[in-house]
Design a protein around this motif. Structure first.
Motif, short mmCIF file in Angstrom:
data_model
loop_
_atom_site.label_atom_id
_atom_site.label_comp_id
_atom_site.label_asym_id
_atom_site.label_seq_id
_atom_site.Cartn_x
_atom_site.Cartn_y
_atom_site.Cartn_z
N PRO A 1 -55.93 -62.51 -29.26
CA PRO A 1 -56.93 -61.82 -30.09
C PRO A 1 -57.51 -62.77 -31.14
O PRO A 1 -56.86 -63.72 -31.55
CB PRO A 1 -56.14 -60.68 -30.74
CG PRO A 1 -54.71 -61.10 -30.66
CD PRO A 1 -54.58 -61.94 -29.42
N LYS A 2 -58.74 -62.51 -31.55
CA LYS A 2 -59.40 -63.40 -32.50
C LYS A 2 -58.77 -63.33 -33.89
O LYS A 2 -58.80 -64.30 -34.64
CB LYS A 2 -60.89 -63.08 -32.57
CG LYS A 2 -61.64 -63.42 -31.30
CD LYS A 2 -63.13 -63.15 -31.43
CE LYS A 2 -63.86 -63.54 -30.16
NZ LYS A 2 -65.32 -63.27 -30.27
N THR A 3 -58.21 -62.17 -34.22
CA THR A 3 -57.54 -62.02 -35.51
C THR A 3 -56.19 -61.36 -35.30
O THR A 3 -55.95 -60.69 -34.30
CB THR A 3 -58.37 -61.15 -36.49
OG1 THR A 3 -58.54 -59.84 -35.95
CG2 THR A 3 -59.71 -61.79 -36.78
N LEU A 4 -55.31 -61.58 -36.25
CA LEU A 4 -53.96 -61.01 -36.22
C LEU A 4 -53.64 -60.43 -37.58
O LEU A 4 -53.80 -61.10 -38.61
CB LEU A 4 -52.94 -62.08 -35.85
CG LEU A 4 -51.46 -61.65 -35.86
CD1 LEU A 4 -51.19 -60.67 -34.72
CD2 LEU A 4 -50.55 -62.86 -35.73
N ARG A 5 -53.20 -59.19 -37.59
CA ARG A 5 -52.77 -58.53 -38.83
C ARG A 5 -51.29 -58.22 -38.67
O ARG A 5 -50.90 -57.40 -37.84
CB ARG A 5 -53.57 -57.26 -39.06
CG ARG A 5 -53.52 -56.73 -40.50
CD ARG A 5 -54.23 -55.41 -40.63
NE ARG A 5 -55.64 -55.47 -40.32
CZ ARG A 5 -56.59 -55.77 -41.19
NH1 ARG A 5 -56.27 -56.04 -42.44
NH2 ARG A 5 -57.86 -55.77 -40.83
N ASN A 6 -50.45 -58.87 -39.47
CA ASN A 6 -49.01 -58.78 -39.31
C ASN A 6 -48.35 -58.76 -40.69
O ASN A 6 -48.66 -59.59 -41.54
CB ASN A 6 -48.52 -59.99 -38.50
CG ASN A 6 -47.04 -59.95 -38.21
OD1 ASN A 6 -46.23 -60.17 -39.10
ND2 ASN A 6 -46.68 -59.69 -36.96
N PRO A 7 -47.46 -57.80 -40.95
CA PRO A 7 -46.87 -57.70 -42.28
C PRO A 7 -46.05 -58.91 -42.70
O PRO A 7 -45.97 -59.23 -43.88
CB PRO A 7 -46.01 -56.43 -42.22
CG PRO A 7 -45.79 -56.19 -40.77
CD PRO A 7 -47.00 -56.71 -40.07
N THR A 8 -45.42 -59.59 -41.72
CA THR A 8 -44.64 -60.78 -42.09
C THR A 8 -45.54 -61.84 -42.70
O THR A 8 -45.26 -62.37 -43.78
CB THR A 8 -43.91 -61.33 -40.85
OG1 THR A 8 -43.05 -60.32 -40.33
CG2 THR A 8 -43.09 -62.55 -41.22
N LEU A 9 -46.62 -62.17 -42.01
CA LEU A 9 -47.57 -63.15 -42.56
C LEU A 9 -48.21 -62.61 -43.84
O LEU A 9 -48.45 -63.37 -44.79
CB LEU A 9 -48.64 -63.48 -41.53
CG LEU A 9 -48.21 -64.38 -40.38
CD1 LEU A 9 -49.33 -64.54 -39.37
CD2 LEU A 9 -47.79 -65.75 -40.89
N GLY A 10 -48.49 -61.30 -43.86
CA GLY A 10 -49.08 -60.72 -45.06
C GLY A 10 -48.21 -60.88 -46.29
O GLY A 10 -48.69 -61.16 -47.39
N SER A 11 -46.90 -60.74 -46.10
CA SER A 11 -45.99 -60.88 -47.25
C SER A 11 -45.90 -62.33 -47.71
O SER A 11 -45.75 -62.60 -48.90
CB SER A 11 -44.59 -60.37 -46.88
OG SER A 11 -43.93 -61.23 -45.97
#
Length: 481
Positions: A144-154
């Motif tokens: 996918p062109k983008t990734l939304r993931n809580p681990t990276l977000g934190s």
């Protein structure tokens, strides 16, 4: 291949569920290590142990309660505690709630008070940190062109608790946004922090909106985070050597043993099945299986990044040519993961009915070729082979690559990777997929064992970009290592 069965895999994972979170150095973590040691010994292996000591933080009780005008309290649900943040007295601390905006937050206005900070989970361009190989670019599985993931977000969006402490903030409440409450629940994040001495808790977007309204009215809140600090807490890595009679070359096969749920980390169960299989095979090379500790406390237990870096530093003779020379490194992590995503409104968290993308680093052309050969017998797969990019290599295969050892490293990254549900996230695992993944790695290790070192090649250099390199610096700075 009769390497393992569904029944065995399910039984092993029920055992992980019963243990609960195996956070680094915890009693449940040590029990799992002893289980692995006993199983390996029963297979006739000589189990080697490396013991380490660190300062362990453990949360015991936490909560939030708004103080009402009539002196009653209104409890506010928390998502989880913030690991290695800090602690309060048993009765908690009371202070005025101040909305410090979006992370990193303006903590100066919250001196002597309790800060509320919004932490948004960003949609990150995958091209910054994932680089598909040429073979992957032509495959059916597309990144996918983008990734939304809580681990990276934190890692990227979390508050600077040291700055909050310096500003005199009594405690910090982190409000998740751009993530559903179900996805945010019980996330053990960020997991790479050293002790901050500033207590912090997480709330989801629903609780966060309640707190924003309370802060606008200057309301007081009781903040409780009881935790203990244990100095000189022991923890152990294990390794076993399956020897060859005629070679001074080795293949390193690794994972880690600590984690908050079953998929994080069940790689050790895959290694256990592989040890049993290869004990029955004739080997051209020495196989070294490494069960590393410390992945969930890297600031104290990782010498140069991931936990396996410590094992490499302490056992150079087993890989750098003094006794054995490693010709390849193979890493198994997060077996059997299925894909779960939020809807666009972040109100629902559901399975997609697909496996999680099987991100797999293959850092030499021959290793990639062997891996695809090993995949041919799979009936269920969603594989994407990748290369490191911008000095980003996720997971415990990273130390091998940094030591110039060519690698194959399985590292799916589901949203629930660091969650701590009571069922250990077993409901999100596909045991048929898991069995096939383990069989794939048995085949590829066998193929590597039969391939000359000159054909296996060396670890390929990684691509860099200016924007991606800046992104890597942000990730590293926020992880604290």
């Amino acid at each position: 291949m009769n390497i393992t069965t569904h029944q065995e895999l399910i039984g092993w994972h029920r055992y992980l569920e019963a243990l609960g979170p195996r956070l680094t150095g915890s009693e449940s973590h040590q029990r799992f290590i002893e289980f692995l040691a006993a199983e390996l010994t029963a297979l006739g292996c000589e189990v080697q142990r490396d013991r380490y000591y660190f300062t362990r933080w453990e949360a015991q009780n936490w909560g939030l309660a708004l103080q009402n005008a009539n002196r009653s309290e209104t409890a506010i649900a928390t998502s989880f505690h913030y690991p290695y943040s800090g602690c309060t007295p048993a009765e908690g601390i009371v202070g005025e709630l101040v909305d410090c905006g979006k992370s990193p937050g303006n903590f100066q206005q919250a001196a002597g008070k309790i800060a509320l900070v919004e932490v948004a989970v960003p949609a990150l361009p995958t091209m910054l940190f994932i680089h598909p190989t040429k073979a992957a670019q032509a495959s059916a599985t597309q990144l996918p062109k983008t990734l939304r993931n809580p681990t990276l977000g934190s890692f990227l969006g979390g508050p600077d608790l040291q700055a909050a402490k310096k500003a005199g903030v009594k405690a910090v409440i982190c409000m998740w946004s751009n993530i559903s409450p179900a996805n945010a629940a019980a996330q053990y994040l960020p997991f790479t922090s050293s002790y901050q001495d500033c207590p912090a808790l997480w709330v989801d977007s629903v609780g966060g909106q309640q707190l924003k309204q309370a802060a606008a009215q200057g309301q007081q809140i009781r903040f409780t985070l009881q935790a203990t600090l244990t100095e000189q807490c022991p923890t152990e890595s294990l390794y076993v050597v399956l020897p060859s009679q005629a070679s001074n070359e080795s293949i390193l096969i690794n994972t880690h043993t600590d984690g908050p749920n079953a998929p994080e980390e069940n790689g050790a169960l895959g290694l256990l099945a592989l040890v049993r299989w290869f004990k029955q095979q004739s080997l051209e090379r020495n196989l070294i299986f490494i069960f590393a500790t410390g992945h969930f406390q890297l600031p104290q237990l990782g010498k140069h990044g991931q936990a396996t870096s410590t094992w490499l530093a302490e056992h150079p003779a087993l890989w750098n040519g003094q006794q054995f020379r490693a010709v390849a490194g193979v890493t198994l992590e997060h077996l059997g993961c299925t894909e779960w995503h939020d809807n666009r409104a972040f109100t629902s968290y559901q399975p997609t009915t697909q496996p999680e993308i099987e991100l797999t680093y293959t850092t030499s052309p021959m290793l990639e070729q062997l891996y695809y050969t090993a995949l041919l017998q799979r009936t269920k797969q969603r594989v994407l082979t990748i290369l490191p990019i911008n000095d980003i290599y996720f997971g415990e295969g990273e130390p091998f690559y940094k030591a110039n050892i060519p690698t194959i490293s399985l590292i799916p990254a589901p949203n629930y990777l660091c969650a701590t549900p009571s069922n250990a996230a077993i409901d999100k695992l596909d045991f048929d997929l898991m069995q096939q993944q383990i069989e794939t790695f048995a085949r590829v290790i066998g193929l590597i064992d039969q391939t000359s070192a000159s054909r296996l090649g060396i670890a390929e250099p990684q691509p860099f970009s200016l924007v991606g390199s800046l992104f890597r610096r942000m990730v590293g700075a926020n992880q604290g290592h």
